[in-house]
Design an enzyme around this catalytic site. Structure first.
Site, PDB file in Angstrom:
ATOM      1  N   CYS A 111       0.817  -1.223   0.000  1.00 58.47           N
ATOM      2  CA  CYS A 111       0.000   0.000   0.000  1.00 58.47           C
ATOM      3  C   CYS A 111       0.848   1.269   0.000  1.00 58.47           C
ATOM      4  O   CYS A 111       0.625   2.179  -0.804  1.00 58.47           O
ATOM      5  CB  CYS A 111      -0.976  -0.014   1.180  1.00 58.47           C
ATOM      6  SG  CYS A 111      -0.212   0.000   2.818  1.00 58.47           S
ATOM      7  N   HIS A 147      -2.467   1.129   6.842  1.00 55.11           N
ATOM      8  CA  HIS A 147      -2.844   1.103   5.426  1.00 55.11           C
ATOM      9  C   HIS A 147      -2.983   2.527   4.912  1.00 55.11           C
ATOM     10  O   HIS A 147      -3.268   3.464   5.683  1.00 55.11           O
ATOM     11  CB  HIS A 147      -4.163   0.338   5.249  1.00 55.11           C
ATOM     12  CG  HIS A 147      -4.526   0.054   3.826  1.00 55.11           C
ATOM     13  ND1 HIS A 147      -3.708  -0.637   2.969  1.00 55.11           N
ATOM     14  CD2 HIS A 147      -5.647   0.392   3.095  1.00 55.11           C
ATOM     15  CE1 HIS A 147      -4.289  -0.740   1.781  1.00 55.11           C
ATOM     16  NE2 HIS A 147      -5.467  -0.125   1.831  1.00 55.11           N
ATOM     17  N   HIS A 180      -6.119   1.960  -4.074  1.00 56.73           N
ATOM     18  CA  HIS A 180      -5.152   1.470  -3.094  1.00 56.73           C
ATOM     19  C   HIS A 180      -4.659   0.075  -3.476  1.00 56.73           C
ATOM     20  O   HIS A 180      -5.230  -0.593  -4.355  1.00 56.73           O
ATOM     21  CB  HIS A 180      -5.754   1.462  -1.688  1.00 56.73           C
ATOM     22  CG  HIS A 180      -6.960   0.574  -1.536  1.00 56.73           C
ATOM     23  ND1 HIS A 180      -7.198  -0.188  -0.409  1.00 56.73           N
ATOM     24  CD2 HIS A 180      -8.006   0.312  -2.364  1.00 56.73           C
ATOM     25  CE1 HIS A 180      -8.337  -0.851  -0.547  1.00 56.73           C
ATOM     26  NE2 HIS A 180      -8.849  -0.568  -1.718  1.00 56.73           N
TER      27      HIS A 180
END
Length: 391
Positions: free
Chosen positions: A268, A329, A341
């Site tokens: 990520c 994240h 993402h």
């Protein structure tokens, strides 16, 4: 009788050393918190060992200021101190304490072994600092200050050699992935694969190809449609939300890879880092580091002030039971409560329950939105050639 006297002398001498050792351990802990709170970007692994007649300091650090303050404070506590600390880069490396990555992607691991965790990657043309050597492995630091171990992939250089190399004209690969060739022909055999963000020395031009040189001396040809001269590339960068989002879209479908920062596989934060790098910006490596960058835009989840290109952070908030927030994240806001993402693969999701792309899991762990655009030069956000590694 003599043995008894000797025992008591030794016993009481040890009692006097023990509180000194405890004081020194406290100093080490405080200096680590002060100078090296994040072991991903700074090493301060020091311990104090009690010897028969002295305190032995041993370990490694990358921080000269921390080392000097430690020695100063320890000497004020005890004169019987032996300094066995290695200040990195290790003197055993000689003058070759710099280097440039020569493979399309170089892999950083937590420890010097192929079975160790993959923690990050470095791209071809990336300058690095070399800290120490263990067998065939080099411990290095990348421009985002991340530290890890790499086997191969690095052309070692002195400071002067690197300075000269960085001044040479370069091209940067702008295609998500491509190849270089042994001849200026599409049907020629490849020299290597290449990924977006790779930087090679420019030797010349022939037809629709650039003639390039790798850091390890290999020569090849790259299609001009896959690359740009770095001076032209930098001049043509327009850092806008739309540009960030459009670049992010180009990576859709690429699989998630823990530690990945290249188009071969992305985690990520590696995805975020790569998208911004292709706009000439160096960001910190991990989401828990990136969250400290930029301007706070939203923490309520209404996204009224969010703009495309902003970074969205996810994790768990601090509670009475757990006083420490965890950021695990990150994604890029693209507008209309949607974001892109790296999760399984690069794709788009939404915060809107009525949207078919609704992501309930990440909606429930949303923390905040931060803006990078307009914040260049603030902590953690650097233009590539303002970064000390590229100078």
């Amino acid at each position: 009788m003599r043995k008894t006297i000797f025992f008591f002398i030794f016993f009481f001498s040890m009692l006097s050393v023990m509180p000194q050792n405890s004081d020194i351990e406290s100093v080490i802990k405080l200096l680590k918190e002060k100078y090296a709170p994040d072991s991903r970007v700074e090493i301060f692994d020091i311990e104090a060992l009690q010897q028969e007649d002295c305190i032995l300091l041993k370990g490694k650090t990358t921080c000269k200021a921390a080392y000097e303050e430690l020695i100063q404070q320890v000497m004020s506590i005890s004169e019987n101190v032996e300094d066995n600390i290695c200040l990195l880069p290790d003197k055993g490396l000689g003058d070759e304490t710099r280097g440039v990555i020569y493979n399309s992607v170089g892999t950083l691991r937590a420890e010097p072994g192929y079975g160790s965790e993959l923690v990050s990657q470095g791209l071809l043309g990336m300058p690095v600092k070399i800290l120490e050597k263990r067998g065939g492995w080099l411990r290095i630091q990348t421009p985002d200050k991340y530290i890890g171990w790499m086997s191969g992939s690095i052309e070692r250089m002195t400071d002067e050699e690197l300075k000269k190399y960085l001044q040479e004209p370069k091209v940067i690969i702008t295609s998500v992935s491509t190849q270089s060739f042994g001849k200026p022909e599409d049907i020629s055999f490849p020299v290597s694969d290449l990924v977006a963000g790779n930087i090679l020395k420019l030797k010349g031009s022939k037809g629709k190809f650039y003639h390039v040189v790798y850091p390890d001396g290999r020569e090849a040809y790259v299609r001009k449609s896959d690359a740009k001269e770095t001076a032209e590339w930098l001049k043509g960068i327009t850092l806008t939300g739309e540009s960030i989002v459009n670049t992010a879209y180009r990576f859709q479908g690429i699989p998630y890879l823990w530690g990945g920062t290249s188009s071969k596989g992305l985690d990520c934060s590696g995805f975020i880092k790569t998208v911004y790098f292709l706009h000439g910006i160096v960001l910190p490596r991990d989401a828990s580091q990136q969250v400290h960058c930029g301007q706070l835009v939203d923490s309520l989840g209404d996204f009224n002030d969010a703009m495309p290109g902003d970074l969205l952070f996810f994790g768990s908030k601090a509670t009475e039971e757990n006083a420490k927030e965890r950021v695990v994240h990150v994604g890029i806001y693209i507008g209309n409560k949607r974001f892109i993402h790296a999760s399984d693969y690069i794709h788009i999701n939404s915060f809107d329950p009525a949207d078919p792309l609704y992501d309930e899991y990440n909606t429930n762990r949303y923390l905040r939105t931060k803006r990078i655009i307009g914040e260049i030069g603030t902590p953690g956000i650097e233009e590539i050639f303002e970064n000390e590694f590229y100078k």
